[in-house]
Motif scaffolding. Structure first.
Motif, PDB file in Angstrom:
ATOM      1  N   GLU A 110      -4.198   1.017  -8.548  1.00 53.67           N
ATOM      2  CA  GLU A 110      -5.016   0.319  -7.981  1.00 53.67           C
ATOM      3  C   GLU A 110      -5.513  -1.024  -8.317  1.00 53.67           C
ATOM      4  O   GLU A 110      -5.614  -2.343  -7.668  1.00 53.67           O
ATOM      5  CB  GLU A 110      -6.484   1.125  -7.827  1.00 53.67           C
ATOM      6  CG  GLU A 110      -6.437   2.452  -6.966  1.00 53.67           C
ATOM      7  CD  GLU A 110      -7.938   3.232  -7.033  1.00 53.67           C
ATOM      8  OE1 GLU A 110      -8.488   2.830  -8.286  1.00 53.67           O
ATOM      9  OE2 GLU A 110      -8.007   4.119  -6.564  1.00 53.67           O
ATOM     10  N   ASN A 111      -5.227  -1.315  -9.746  1.00 55.37           N
ATOM     11  CA  ASN A 111      -5.419  -2.496 -10.513  1.00 55.37           C
ATOM     12  C   ASN A 111      -4.444  -3.410 -10.267  1.00 55.37           C
ATOM     13  O   ASN A 111      -4.386  -4.483  -9.930  1.00 55.37           O
ATOM     14  CB  ASN A 111      -5.333  -2.230 -11.811  1.00 55.37           C
ATOM     15  CG  ASN A 111      -5.668  -3.594 -12.830  1.00 55.37           C
ATOM     16  OD1 ASN A 111      -6.744  -4.014 -12.441  1.00 55.37           O
ATOM     17  ND2 ASN A 111      -4.833  -3.738 -13.702  1.00 55.37           N
ATOM     18  N   ASN A 153      -2.603  -3.622  -7.161  1.00 59.92           N
ATOM     19  CA  ASN A 153      -2.974  -4.048  -5.931  1.00 59.92           C
ATOM     20  C   ASN A 153      -3.926  -4.857  -6.000  1.00 59.92           C
ATOM     21  O   ASN A 153      -3.643  -6.024  -5.181  1.00 59.92           O
ATOM     22  CB  ASN A 153      -3.394  -2.563  -5.009  1.00 59.92           C
ATOM     23  CG  ASN A 153      -1.828  -1.668  -4.718  1.00 59.92           C
ATOM     24  OD1 ASN A 153      -0.722  -2.154  -4.596  1.00 59.92           O
ATOM     25  ND2 ASN A 153      -2.147  -0.472  -4.330  1.00 59.92           N
TER      26      ASN A 153
END
Length: 870
Positions: A735-736, A738
């Motif tokens: 997530e980080n 992205n």
């Protein structure tokens, strides 16, 4: 006469005179805080001169490796410029400890030189001590009269205290000496001036070859002399100089000690020795220095940034820079000389052959590292030159280059002269002196004489068997230093305190007298075979019996770590191979450090296998098997490992746990189960071919696992008690990643928009497109915009400011056309404008940045940028 025969004849001569022939001691000293290296032949025998130990034979002879590059005896800067000074040299010596004295020493020296070596007595001169009124010493008429039996009186010269009185240090055994000098000049030169006029005048062909020291006094702290109860002989003959005389050459470097090295340097560099004076100096420097560095590494001292290691690094770097400057060698080559050195000297000093690969690896890596430093220094020096005004470079700038980046000052001066610039040598020397004064002040120390409380000089270590003992104080002295203040050094008739040695730290603990008064022992060390206990306070009742108690917890933890180093050594040889050898260790109560020879980084599997090997021996509950006071040869025959660079006596102590058996004087657990567990915490490189493992045992392992367990549950708590925290972390990382990509895309779009706006804000000043503006971008964004605009406009001058994490940043871009045609320089601009943001910076002439702690100054800096174009 070849050098090997010269050395052999010396040793055979004194063997016939009932001397024991001993091997050279390691050059790097480990139990004498007053010396880094053996700098004279007597240094390994100080304990005998001081009366702290009794030699097996009162007559000894040897050829001792010596190094003179620091402290009182420092010949480094002379090496290469004359024919007879060296960093490393061999000292041929014969010793008498309370046995024969002046008569025999003089007679045998004369016999060896004139009969065995057949040196013409007409080229020899001797000196004797003329006396000194200040010391109250008279002329050494005894030595003078003995010399008259062998040589004519007109060749016996009187010398002053500087030349003919030898002292071990500011305190300790000392005495008058007789030097033997040789005059190897041509007959024509001798006809012009007598050799006696040139003795001790630094003439390259009238040199001292042998010094006979008559130890008969003890120098006290107040400077006075007292007669020693036993008189000793300490002689030292320069092997390289003796070879020069016997081989009929005019320089040590023309002997077969150095000529093979010089021929190899000629082959590698394509330079002919004797063709150019500067190149000749470089060749002499390199042929000398490679010997010093190779022997030091063989004796266990690797180049480093502190202490003895720094000295070795400095010697090697001096050789590299001479090759770089005068032989045009821009790639490593000195390591290639080790092969020649080991072939020539490996018979007399087998450690060179046995450690050859390691020596080559370490020297090559050091050469590569320093050559990179030189390249970096050249860039920095060019920048200093570009920014300078006038024809003189400040000494302060040159010193920063020397002190911070290790760039040699003589190389700085040479490059500046080639650019028709001058160096402010006075300013440089002032900065250098300030540094020396700071260093000297920090290490300044004064030592009182020993106060003797009893004539019982015997001292016994009982710490292998007990941590407590009733002891009597036999002597003490006060030591004062700027760093530690007042300290007291205590010596007892016996002690349970282990002195620092073999990598193991010294014990701490306390003394308690019969009145209940306590004095804490802060450290324990060994100096010249005496165990010394350090304390801040002197016991009040000096003549009483004290209860000496070692800190049991610290000793126990230290013993766990020491035993673990033995098991680790065994494990590494089992897992990696028998090429592994210990190259150093540090055993503390909290951790252990182990250096070893190995050619590559250890894999995760290898580290795991080593850990498992050690822990299986811990679980196996192996008992300590100890052999005390056994002959060294017997212990080696039983399989005990000895370490290079360690000095062993005739009798040794061997420690055995299962199949692990090593010579070791340290303290150990009674059973491997006491260690509880072994854990490696790091593995990395120390030098080429040398790796380092740091590990923990016992309580430290328990703390390690406790902290890791606590951190694990804290992490789970942050992950909302995820059942699979590793997977949860992986999801967060994805997530980080992205989100970062999205931010980068947004920033690029933002920069494009800003760029289109900025194009319209450019102002033309004197034909230059100018813009100074504060932007809400990071450093990378500022640079991208600057270069994008630079690709579209000629004659562009940009200054951008921004604030990041509360700090100010300036970025300056100047078209290359303006740099070359107008003399503008972005580096100079940001350095000057950096004062408004209370900072500084630099870079290239066309792009540079500056950072500062005052964001409020950005607007003023942007306003001042316009002044560069008006």
């Amino acid at each position: 006469m070849k050098s090997q025969e010269i050395r052999s004849k010396f040793l055979r001569f004194f063997e016939d005179k009932k001397h024991s022939i001993v091997a050279s001691a390691p050059m790097v000293l480990k139990d004498d805080p007053t010396l880094m290296f053996v700098n004279s032949g007597m240094a390994p025998f100080k304990e005998y001169f001081l009366g702290n130990a009794v030699p097996k034979n009162n007559r000894i002879a040897d050829s001792q490796k010596c190094l003179r590059v620091s402290g009182k005896h420092n010949d480094l800067e002379e090496v290469g410029y004359d024919t007879y000074h060296h960093t490393l040299f061999e000292m041929l010596g014969n010793w008498s400890f309370g046995d024969y004295f002046k008569k025999e020493a003089i007679a045998w020296a004369w016999e060896l030189l004139t009969e065995v070596y057949a040196i013409d007595e007409d080229i020899l001169y001797v000196t004797v001590f003329e006396g000194d009124e200040e010391d109250g010493t008279e002329m050494d008429t005894e030595a003078y009269n003995f010399w008259r039996e062998h040589i004519s009186e007109d060749r016996i010269l009187k010398g002053d205290k500087k030349d003919n009185f030898w002292e071990m240090g500011d305190q300790g055994p000392c005495g008058p000496c007789s030097e033997i000098h040789v005059d190897i000049r041509s007959a024509e030169e001798k006809a012009k001036i007598s050799g006696k006029e040139l003795v001790n005048k630094d003439h390259p062909q009238v040199v001292e070859i042998w010094n006979l020291v008559f130890m008969q006094y003890n120098r006290k702290a107040n400077g006075t002399l007292e007669i020693l109860p036993n008189k000793h002989i300490d002689t030292g003959m320069g092997f390289e100089r003796l070879c020069m005389v016997l081989q009929g050459v005019q320089s040590n470097y023309d002997t077969d000690v150095f000529s093979p090295l010089i021929r190899e340097i000629e082959t590698i560099t394509g330079k002919n020795y004797g063709g150019n004076e500067k190149a000749d100096v470089a060749i002499r420097v390199i042929s000398d220095h490679v010997r010093a560095v190779a022997f030091s590494i063989a004796d266990g001292q690797l180049p480093s940034n502190t202490g003895a290691g720094y000295v070795i690094r400095r010697i090697l770097r001096r050789a590299v820079r001479y090759g770089f400057t005068f032989l045009n060698k821009k790639e490593p080559f000195i390591y290639r000389l080790v092969d020649v050195l080991s072939k020539r000297m490996g018979t007399a000093f087998p450690e060179l052959k046995e450690q050859k690969q390691l020596i080559e690896n370490v020297i090559k890596e050091e050469e590569q590292s320093f050559l990179r430093t030189l390249e970096q220094g050249l860039v920095l020096l060019n920048r200093i030159v570009e920014e300078s005004n006038g024809d003189t470079i400040s000494g302060e700038k040159a010193f920063e280059l020397y002190d911070t980046y290790g760039f040699p000052i003589d190389l700085t001066a040479l490059i500046l002269s080639e650019k028709n610039l001058k160096l402010d040598e006075k300013g440089f020397n002032e900065e250098l002196q300030k540094q020396k004064n700071r260093s000297r002040a920090a290490s300044e120390m004064s030592t009182d004489d020993w106060t003797i409380l009893t004539d019982d000089a015997e001292e016994e270590f009982v710490g292998y068997d007990t941590l407590e003992a009733n002891v009597k104080l036999t002597r003490y002295r006060k030591v004062t230093s700027k760093k530690e203040g007042d300290m007291y050094q205590l010596v007892f008739n016996l002690t349970p305190f282990y002195p620092e040695g073999g990598g193991q730290v010294g014990d701490k603990g306390y003394l308690e007298d019969t009145h209940g008064d306590v004095v804490y022992i802060l450290d324990t060390k060994k100096e010249n075979n005496v165990i010394i206990h350090f304390t801040k306070n002197l016991p009040e009742h000096l003549n009483e019996t004290f209860k000496a108690v070692v800190d049991a917890k610290q000793r126990s933890r230290t013993e766990c770590n020491h035993t673990a180093t033995h098991l680790l050594h065994q494990a590494l040889r089992e897992v990696l191979g028998t090429h592994v050898e210990q190259k150093g260790s540090a055993v503390h109560s909290k951790y252990l450090r182990f250096d070893f020879s190995h050619f590559s980084k250890m894999t995760v599997e290898e580290l795991r296998d080593v850990e498992n090997f050690v822990n299986r021996r811990i679980e196996g509950k192996l008992p300590l098997e100890e052999m005390r006071n056994v002959p060294k040869e017997e212990a080696i025959a039983a399989g005990a490992m000895s370490l290079f660079g360690e000095k062993y006596g005739d009798t040794v102590r061997a420690i055995k746990f299962g199949k692990s058996i090593e010579l070791c004087g340290g303290t150990h657990v009674k059973n491997t189960s006491d260690i509880w567990h072994f854990k490696i915490v790091s593995e990395g490189a120390v030098a080429a071919g040398i790796r380092r493992i740091e590990a923990i045992t016992n309580d430290a392992v328990k703390d390690f696992y406790f902290e890791n367990n606590r951190a694990y549950f804290e992490m789970k708590d942050l992950l909302n008690n995820a059942k699979e925290p590793v997977k949860a972390l992986q999801v967060l990382q994805e997530e980080n990643s992205n989100l970062k990509k999205q931010i980068e895309t947004l920033l690029k779009d933002k920069a494009k928009n800003i760029k289109s706006v900025l194009k319209n804000e450019l102002t033309e000043i004197n034909g230059i497109q100018f813009l100074a503006k504060k932007l809400d971008l990071d450093a990378g964004g500022l640079k991208n915009i600057a270069f994008d605009l630079g690709s579209q406009f000629d004659n562009l001058f940009l200054l951008f400011g921004t604030v990041q994490d509360g700090k100010a940043l300036l970025s300056c871009y100047i078209s290359k056309e303006l740099v070359s045609n107008k003399g503008l320089n972005a580096g100079k601009v940001v350095r000057e404008l950096g004062k408004y943001i209370q900072g500084g910076g630099g870079g290239q002439p066309f792009f540079a940045t500056a950072g500062g702690k005052n964001p409020d100054g950005i607007d003023e800096a942007l306003t001042k940028a316009r002044d560069y174009l008006i």
